[in-house]
Design an enzyme around this catalytic site. Structure first.
Site, PDB file in Angstrom:
ATOM      1  N   CYS A 170     -10.487   3.657  -7.219  1.00  0.00           N
ATOM      2  CA  CYS A 170     -10.099   3.887  -6.315  1.00  0.00           C
ATOM      3  C   CYS A 170     -10.731   4.487  -5.220  1.00  0.00           C
ATOM      4  O   CYS A 170      -9.879   4.098  -3.492  1.00  0.00           O
ATOM      5  CB  CYS A 170      -8.388   4.057  -6.028  1.00  0.00           C
ATOM      6  N   HIS A 312      -5.470  10.988   0.083  1.00  0.00           N
ATOM      7  CA  HIS A 312      -5.244   9.700  -1.196  1.00  0.00           C
ATOM      8  C   HIS A 312      -3.199   9.442  -1.298  1.00  0.00           C
ATOM      9  O   HIS A 312      -3.694   8.150  -1.087  1.00  0.00           O
ATOM     10  CB  HIS A 312      -6.400  10.463  -2.254  1.00  0.00           C
ATOM     11  N   GLU A 323      -4.278  17.232  -5.285  1.00  0.00           N
ATOM     12  CA  GLU A 323      -4.715  16.617  -3.930  1.00  0.00           C
ATOM     13  C   GLU A 323      -4.339  17.534  -3.060  1.00  0.00           C
ATOM     14  O   GLU A 323      -4.955  18.530  -2.318  1.00  0.00           O
ATOM     15  CB  GLU A 323      -4.647  15.595  -3.295  1.00  0.00           C
ATOM     16  N   LYS A 341      -0.440   5.270   1.759  1.00  0.00           N
ATOM     17  CA  LYS A 341       0.410   4.239   0.791  1.00  0.00           C
ATOM     18  C   LYS A 341       1.773   4.024   0.412  1.00  0.00           C
ATOM     19  O   LYS A 341       2.390   3.039   0.161  1.00  0.00           O
ATOM     20  CB  LYS A 341      -0.486   4.761  -0.494  1.00  0.00           C
ATOM     21  N   HIS A 346      -0.505   0.576  -2.771  1.00  0.00           N
ATOM     22  CA  HIS A 346      -1.465   1.212  -3.416  1.00  0.00           C
ATOM     23  C   HIS A 346      -2.976  -0.304  -4.177  1.00  0.00           C
ATOM     24  O   HIS A 346      -3.043  -0.120  -4.306  1.00  0.00           O
ATOM     25  CB  HIS A 346      -1.805   1.793  -4.767  1.00  0.00           C
ATOM     26  N   PHE A 405     -10.197   6.241 -10.713  1.00  0.00           N
ATOM     27  CA  PHE A 405     -10.318   7.116 -12.335  1.00  0.00           C
ATOM     28  C   PHE A 405     -11.330   7.328 -12.444  1.00  0.00           C
ATOM     29  O   PHE A 405     -12.841   6.739 -11.821  1.00  0.00           O
ATOM     30  CB  PHE A 405      -9.877   5.742 -13.147  1.00  0.00           C
TER      31      PHE A 405
END
Length: 416
Positions: A170, A312, A323, A341, A346, A405
């Site tokens: 991502c 993010h 985060e 998002k 996403h 990931f």
């Protein structure tokens, strides 16, 4: 911005953003996307292609006509390539660039892709499993290989410089822009078409796998309320499709061709690895902090210079929490934060590029979009998160952050 102003204010050694091409669940073109993001209303809806799965909703690009937006041969491309080619075409139009007039060997392409395309592979696997070997399409590989999206853009627009696809889950879209920045700084290219693309909802296996991991929201009864970054009641992200391509140029090149407008400057890039876990973020956030500080250092900025962060923020419990704690630690002056998002879902490999484009638009218009569905900020999140309505903010420098990931992190610093 006129070329003369580029010379006077930016000098001739920066990397300029001269074009934006967006194809997102909010619409086709940067104007439609920006309007949707500013409205702060989620576009998630039940997806007939996902019928029967535990999670049967997504964010899809509306009214996307590949034959009109991609042109000849659109039918032989999988959707992730169609979206990217369309975004590249739009970015060139926005930049006022005519491929017939450029030095082709000085134009690069870098596209981020988070997931391999399974659209064609799923269909052809059925034939293979049934023993119908002769019916398997010879286009199976060229349609589905991740590198083909960059190759298709190069072929269609005559870009003969470095041509590659990058994959950091991502964070891929952000990694692509950072890689492009390096190509331009090194002098290998004058122009790079850089961005990301993803069409995850076209593959039921991708969506089911995310559901099995418990990474996706399960709000089947109210999809539009499912993606809610930083909200106390968040329960996972919403799978989405989309693409963004930005035209990046050496400012000297933009000046020489008398570029009509420079939207922003790409000032710095930071990358790091958590080296912690295949899917979970490092709870200390040290990898994320490394990338943030690296981007600042590369841009020659201090934490206090940052006026806004496009986070993010996937709408998952742990990722948003970690985060937010890192952002609070690195930016103690608490600049306003948003996440696109909530509106767009996403878009995975495209997310970093789409959000970087939104950061550019925030700089241009001096406004921070609200986070959709943020009804009650998680009390453990120590940030100034913009919600309910857009906020006017004086901005000179912004951060766009993406994480994936594998613990792969990509952070971009942009300026007016």
């Amino acid at each position: 911005m006129k070329a003369s102003r580029l010379d006077e204010e930016f000098g001739t050694d920066c990397v300029a953003v001269t074009g934006l091409g967006l194809v997102t669940p909010a619409g086709v073109g940067w104007e439609a996307t920006w309007k949707g993001v500013l409205a702060g209303q989620s576009v998630a809806a039940t997806d007939p292609a996902l019928a029967g799965l535990p999670v049967d909703f997504s964010c899809r690009v509306p009214d996307f006509d590949p034959h009109a937006l991609v042109g000849k041969g659109a039918g032989r491309l999988d959707r992730f390539s169609q979206l990217a080619v369309a975004a590249a075409r739009l970015s060139l139009l926005d930049a006022g660039l005519d491929p017939a007039e450029w030095a082709a060997d000085r134009v690069g392409v870098v596209i981020g892709v988070g997931l391999p395309s399974l659209e064609t592979c799923q269909r052809e696997w059925v034939k293979l499993h049934a023993g119908n070997y002769k019916e398997v399409s010879p286009l199976t590989l060229p349609r589905s290989l991740p590198n083909m999206v960059a190759g298709e853009i190069g072929m269609r627009f005559g870009a003969r410089g470095p041509n590659l696809t990058v994959s950091t889950a991502c964070a891929s879209g952000g990694t692509a822009l950072g890689t492009a920045l390096d190509l331009l700084r090194s002098g290998r290219c004058d122009i790079v078409l850089a961005g990301g693309t993803e069409a995850a909802p076209t593959a039921r296996l991708h969506v089911l796998a995310g559901s099995q991991m418990r990474a996706l929201s399960t709000r089947r009864s109210d999809p539009a309320a499912a993606s809610r970054p930083f909200d106390a009641d968040r329960d996972g992200f919403v799978v989405a499709e989309g693409a963004a391509v930005l035209v990046l140029e050496r400012s000297e090149h933009a000046l020489a061709r008398r570029a009509g407008r420079v939207r922003a400057r790409l000032l710095g890039y930071g990358a790091s690895a958590d080296a912690h876990h295949p899917t979970a973020p490092d709870p200390t956030g040290e990898g994320v902090a490394l990338a943030l500080r690296a981007a600042l250092g590369d841009a020659g900025l201090r934490p206090g210079d940052i006026d806004h962060v496009n986070a993010h923020a996937t709408s998952t419990r742990l990722n948003d929490l970690v985060e937010s704690q890192v952002l609070d630690r690195v930016f103690p002056h608490s600049p306003p934060v948003t996440s696109n998002k909530g509106v767009l879902g996403h878009t995975m490999g495209a997310a970093g590029a789409i959000e970087a484009a939104c950061a550019v638009l925030s700089l241009e218009q001096q406004v921070v979009p609200p986070v959709a569905n943020l009804d009650s900020l998680d009390p453990e999140i120590p940030l100034d998160v913009v919600s309910k309505m857009p906020r006017q903010v004086r901005m000179e420098h912004v951060i766009s952050a993406s994480y994936g990931f594998g613990g792969q992190n990509a952070v971009l610093a942009l300026g007016r």
